[in-house]
Design an enzyme around this catalytic site. Structure first.
Site, PDB file in Angstrom:
ATOM      1  CB  ALA A   1       1.799   6.046   8.799  1.00 44.72           C
TER       2      ALA A   1
ATOM      3  CB  VAL B   1       6.741  -5.044   2.153  1.00 44.84           C
ATOM      4  CG1 VAL B   1       7.234  -4.335   0.944  1.00 44.84           C
ATOM      5  CG2 VAL B   1       7.709  -5.858   2.827  1.00 44.84           C
ATOM      6  CG  ASP B   2       8.642  -0.368   1.759  1.00 41.39           C
ATOM      7  OD1 ASP B   2       9.673  -1.080   1.735  1.00 41.39           O
ATOM      8  OD2 ASP B   2       8.277   0.359   0.805  1.00 41.39           O
ATOM      9  CB  SER B   3       4.123   0.975   6.521  1.00 43.95           C
ATOM     10  OG  SER B   3       3.141  -0.028   5.661  1.00 43.95           O
TER      11      SER B   3
ATOM     12  CB  CYS C   1       0.120  12.983   0.170  1.00 40.91           C
ATOM     13  SG  CYS C   1      -0.677  11.754   1.331  1.00 40.91           S
TER      14      CYS C   1
ATOM     15  N   GLY D   1       7.107   4.122   6.241  1.00 43.68           N
ATOM     16  CA  GLY D   1       8.050   3.292   5.582  1.00 43.68           C
ATOM     17  C   GLY D   1       8.834   3.996   4.625  1.00 43.68           C
TER      18      GLY D   1
ATOM     19  CB  CYS E   1      -2.441   6.685  -4.141  1.00 45.08           C
ATOM     20  SG  CYS E   1      -3.068   8.229  -3.314  1.00 45.08           S
TER      21      CYS E   1
END
EC number: 2.8.1.13
Length: 365
Positions: A6, A11-13, A101, A125, A203
């Site tokens: 996903a 940056v993490d994903s 979510c 992530g 979000c």
């Protein structure tokens, strides 16, 4: 293994997908379209899921040489997260949409589609660790969810809604790494998102004005702010816009007689009243929750646990017991302030996540 990564565009994903590929997995990148009218560009570090984010995710996938798709889950997200968020506030509760979510979108709707297409699981992530059976840290012989190595970035709280079935198909490649290390790794891999700001807060409310966003959907409902004696000390435009423990934004007519600050100690959407009182009224040490979700078998009898009631809150020593009628009763060793119905309490055994419940009421023992 065949794994769907996903990819949010952050940056993490991006690094999570790269690490999966390095580990020899067959990886497909997927960006979730969660808005029916996504903005073109981010206006700030708040929010996510813009067209810019989708483009950032695609560029990372192209650099990795993996297939990339955009999956439209906007209707699911609106129904299961956004509408739920509005309904909870309208009922006088304070929900956490990130938990919803994860529970209903990323590790339900997305995971179900992923498994139906023949993949082995979903990677994200998130900063958390999966400990497999046979690992030295494993205590149950089942797949376990544990806190991340980086305490400052640990996201196990918002993953505490995952059940055993969902854990079996989840991958968290960043759990043993700190955020600065992830950014350095992203830069070394040549990812343009290496310095991209993290998204935070809610979000789907990109400007951070939750009360204004709710007013646009629930309408203004003027009412009274009263103290604990019932004296009117101010007005509000909707009790749904206030939460237990809140101090800022009350605009009270005059200070308390003793000059001390006052906090929201109760909201009543039935009478449309907000009650304020002194700080000591916020302390509670009993939490009752419903809709328990266990990361393994439910605990039997009264068990010692660590309890956390906020995503970045402290862990409190406590005991927990699952009752025959489906509730979870948590008794804290020390009083905690500002705990509201609708929040989630996540339970730990050391670093292992035991499970979670949605708070329905609190009390003082």
């Amino acid at each position: 293994m065949r794994v769907v990564a996903a990819m949010s565009g952050g940056v993490d994903s991006a690094v999570a997908a790269a690490r999966l590929l390095d580990a020899g997995h067959d990886v497909v990148g997927v960006h979730l379209a969660l808005s029916t009218s996504a903005a073109t560009l981010r206006e700030s570090a708040r929010g996510c899921c813009t067209l810019e984010d989708a483009a950032d995710a695609r560029r990372v996938a192209d650099r990795l040489g993996i297939p990339f798709y955009v999956w439209d889950l906007a209707d699911d997200f609106r129904r299961d997260v956004v509408d739920d968020f509005v309904a909870e506030y309208a009922a006088g509760r304070t929900p956490n949409p990130c938990l919803r979510c994860n529970e209903r979108i990323k590790f339900a709707a997305l995971a179900d589609k992923t498994l139906a297409l023949g993949f082995d699981g979903v990677a994200t992530g998130h900063y958390a660790r999966i400990v497999d059976p046979g690992d030295p840290d494993n205590t149950t012989g089942r797949r376990e969810l544990h806190r991340a190595a980086d305490a400052a970035k640990d996201q196990s709280y918002v993953l505490g809604v995952m059940d055993e079935r969902q854990l079996a198909a989840a991958f968290f490649p960043l759990g043993d790494t700190t955020k600065p290390e992830i950014r350095r790794e992203a830069a070394e891999r040549g990812f343009a998102v290496a310095k991209k700001p993290d998204s935070y807060d809610i979000c789907f409310i990109s400007d951070g004005d939750t009360r204004g966003w709710l007013a646009g959907r629930l309408g203004e409902r003027p009412g009274e702010i009263v103290d604990t004696s019932g004296e009117i000390v101010g007005e509000h435009r909707g009790a749904y816009g206030y939460t237990v423990g809140q101090r800022k934004g009350l605009a009270l007519r005059r200070p308390a007689a003793d000059g001390r600050p006052r906090y929201v100690v109760d909201t009543d959407v039935t009478t449309n009243r907000v009650v304020v009182g002194p700080e000591e009224m916020l302390g509670i040490d009993v939490i009752v929750g419903e809709n328990a979700r266990w990361c393994g078998p439910a605990p039997e009898g009264l068990v010692p646990v660590g309890a956390q009631v906020r995503a970045h809150g402290r862990e409190l020593p406590a005991t927990a017991e699952a009752t025959p009628d489906g509730e979870v009763v948590v008794r804290l060793a020390h009083r905690e302030r500002g705990v509201a119905a609708g929040q989630s309490v996540v339970l730990y055994d050391g670093t292992r996540v035991v499970g979670s419940a949605t708070i329905t009421r609190t009390a003082r023992d």
